[in-house]
Design a protein around this motif. Structure first.
Motif, PDB file in Angstrom:
ATOM      1  N   GLU A  17     -27.305  30.079  22.764  1.00  0.00           N
ATOM      2  CA  GLU A  17     -27.377  31.538  22.622  1.00  0.00           C
ATOM      3  C   GLU A  17     -28.828  32.015  22.720  1.00  0.00           C
ATOM      4  N   ALA A  18     -29.746  31.269  22.128  1.00  0.00           N
ATOM      5  CA  ALA A  18     -31.165  31.624  22.212  1.00  0.00           C
ATOM      6  C   ALA A  18     -31.666  31.515  23.647  1.00  0.00           C
ATOM      7  N   VAL A  19     -31.183  30.518  24.387  1.00  0.00           N
ATOM      8  CA  VAL A  19     -31.560  30.368  25.794  1.00  0.00           C
ATOM      9  C   VAL A  19     -31.091  31.584  26.581  1.00  0.00           C
ATOM     10  N   ARG A  20     -29.850  31.984  26.360  1.00  0.00           N
ATOM     11  CA  ARG A  20     -29.283  33.130  27.067  1.00  0.00           C
ATOM     12  C   ARG A  20     -30.054  34.417  26.733  1.00  0.00           C
ATOM     13  N   THR A  21     -30.364  34.609  25.478  1.00  0.00           N
ATOM     14  CA  THR A  21     -31.098  35.805  25.051  1.00  0.00           C
ATOM     15  C   THR A  21     -32.501  35.839  25.645  1.00  0.00           C
ATOM     16  N   ALA A  22     -33.192  34.696  25.599  1.00  0.00           N
ATOM     17  CA  ALA A  22     -34.551  34.630  26.157  1.00  0.00           C
ATOM     18  C   ALA A  22     -34.529  34.870  27.662  1.00  0.00           C
ATOM     19  N   TYR A  23     -33.523  34.314  28.332  1.00  0.00           N
ATOM     20  CA  TYR A  23     -33.403  34.519  29.779  1.00  0.00           C
ATOM     21  C   TYR A  23     -33.231  35.998  30.099  1.00  0.00           C
ATOM     22  N   ARG A  24     -32.332  36.655  29.415  1.00  0.00           N
ATOM     23  CA  ARG A  24     -32.088  38.081  29.685  1.00  0.00           C
ATOM     24  C   ARG A  24     -33.343  38.908  29.459  1.00  0.00           C
ATOM     25  N   ARG A  25     -34.053  38.607  28.371  1.00  0.00           N
ATOM     26  CA  ARG A  25     -35.268  39.363  28.053  1.00  0.00           C
ATOM     27  C   ARG A  25     -36.329  39.159  29.135  1.00  0.00           C
ATOM     28  N   LYS A  26     -36.563  37.906  29.510  1.00  0.00           N
ATOM     29  CA  LYS A  26     -37.580  37.607  30.520  1.00  0.00           C
ATOM     30  C   LYS A  26     -37.173  38.096  31.909  1.00  0.00           C
ATOM     31  N   ALA A  27     -35.882  37.965  32.231  1.00  0.00           N
ATOM     32  CA  ALA A  27     -35.409  38.410  33.548  1.00  0.00           C
ATOM     33  C   ALA A  27     -35.588  39.917  33.698  1.00  0.00           C
ATOM     34  N   LEU A  28     -35.303  40.671  32.656  1.00  0.00           N
ATOM     35  CA  LEU A  28     -35.525  42.122  32.719  1.00  0.00           C
ATOM     36  C   LEU A  28     -37.004  42.452  32.863  1.00  0.00           C
ATOM     37  N   GLN A  29     -37.832  41.688  32.192  1.00  0.00           N
ATOM     38  CA  GLN A  29     -39.271  41.933  32.231  1.00  0.00           C
ATOM     39  C   GLN A  29     -39.863  41.664  33.612  1.00  0.00           C
ATOM     40  N   PHE A  30     -39.398  40.619  34.291  1.00  0.00           N
ATOM     41  CA  PHE A  30     -40.010  40.213  35.551  1.00  0.00           C
ATOM     42  C   PHE A  30     -39.146  40.439  36.788  1.00  0.00           C
ATOM     43  N   HIS A  31     -38.031  41.136  36.633  1.00  0.00           N
ATOM     44  CA  HIS A  31     -37.177  41.385  37.799  1.00  0.00           C
ATOM     45  C   HIS A  31     -37.980  42.194  38.823  1.00  0.00           C
ATOM     46  N   PRO A  32     -37.972  41.772  40.092  1.00  0.00           N
ATOM     47  CA  PRO A  32     -38.787  42.452  41.122  1.00  0.00           C
ATOM     48  C   PRO A  32     -38.455  43.939  41.294  1.00  0.00           C
ATOM     49  N   ASP A  33     -37.240  44.347  40.990  1.00  0.00           N
ATOM     50  CA  ASP A  33     -36.884  45.760  41.088  1.00  0.00           C
ATOM     51  C   ASP A  33     -37.485  46.591  39.958  1.00  0.00           C
ATOM     52  N   ARG A  34     -37.834  45.946  38.851  1.00  0.00           N
ATOM     53  CA  ARG A  34     -38.371  46.655  37.694  1.00  0.00           C
ATOM     54  C   ARG A  34     -39.864  46.423  37.496  1.00  0.00           C
ATOM     55  N   ASN A  35     -40.412  45.377  38.116  1.00  0.00           N
ATOM     56  CA  ASN A  35     -41.806  45.017  37.928  1.00  0.00           C
ATOM     57  C   ASN A  35     -42.481  44.947  39.307  1.00  0.00           C
ATOM     58  N   ALA A  36     -43.456  45.790  39.525  1.00  0.00           N
ATOM     59  CA  ALA A  36     -44.116  45.872  40.833  1.00  0.00           C
ATOM     60  C   ALA A  36     -45.282  44.899  40.990  1.00  0.00           C
ATOM     61  N   ALA A  37     -45.551  44.099  39.974  1.00  0.00           N
ATOM     62  CA  ALA A  37     -46.663  43.145  40.053  1.00  0.00           C
ATOM     63  C   ALA A  37     -46.401  42.129  41.159  1.00  0.00           C
ATOM     64  N   PRO A  38     -47.449  41.697  41.862  1.00  0.00           N
ATOM     65  CA  PRO A  38     -47.256  40.762  42.978  1.00  0.00           C
ATOM     66  C   PRO A  38     -46.652  39.419  42.550  1.00  0.00           C
ATOM     67  N   GLU A  39     -46.927  38.983  41.333  1.00  0.00           N
ATOM     68  CA  GLU A  39     -46.418  37.688  40.877  1.00  0.00           C
ATOM     69  C   GLU A  39     -45.043  37.779  40.216  1.00  0.00           C
ATOM     70  N   ALA A  40     -44.470  38.971  40.142  1.00  0.00           N
ATOM     71  CA  ALA A  40     -43.197  39.167  39.440  1.00  0.00           C
ATOM     72  C   ALA A  40     -42.054  38.396  40.083  1.00  0.00           C
TER      73      ALA A  40
END
Length: 92
Positions: A17-40
């Motif tokens: 459950e912690a893996v799933r929660t951490a994945y969702r949090r990080k995926a939202l943070q670095f998703h290319p549609d939401r994050n314009a940074a070149p390394e996203a």
């Protein structure tokens, strides 16, 4: 060897459950549609790869065994355990 736990910001004893929660949090943070940074997009791929391995019990077990063999977690304790098993095998 990539440290998938570090990529997701987790300890190696994290629950599924912690893996799933951490994945969702990080995926939202670095998703290319939401994050314009070149390394996203690269970071997002790493996060996806980490989740793919840690979410599957079989892949996670194999990954954890490989980590243990590579002495990433507690190197002195792991080395002692390896030598104890080796000596026991030789003496039998």
């Amino acid at each position: 060897m990539k440290d998938y736990y570090a990529i997701l910001g987790l300890a190696s004893d994290a629950t599924s459950e912690a893996v799933r929660t951490a994945y969702r949090r990080k995926a939202l943070q670095f998703h290319p549609d939401r994050n314009a940074a070149p390394e996203a997009s690269e970071k997002f791929r790493e996060i996806q790869e980490a989740y793919d391995v840690l979410a599957d019990p079989g892949h996670r077990f194999a990954y954890d065994e490989n980590r243990r063999r590579n002495l990433l977690d507690k190197p002195l304790e792991t080395a002692l355990e390896i030598w104890q098993h080796y000596i026991e095998g030789v003496l039998q």
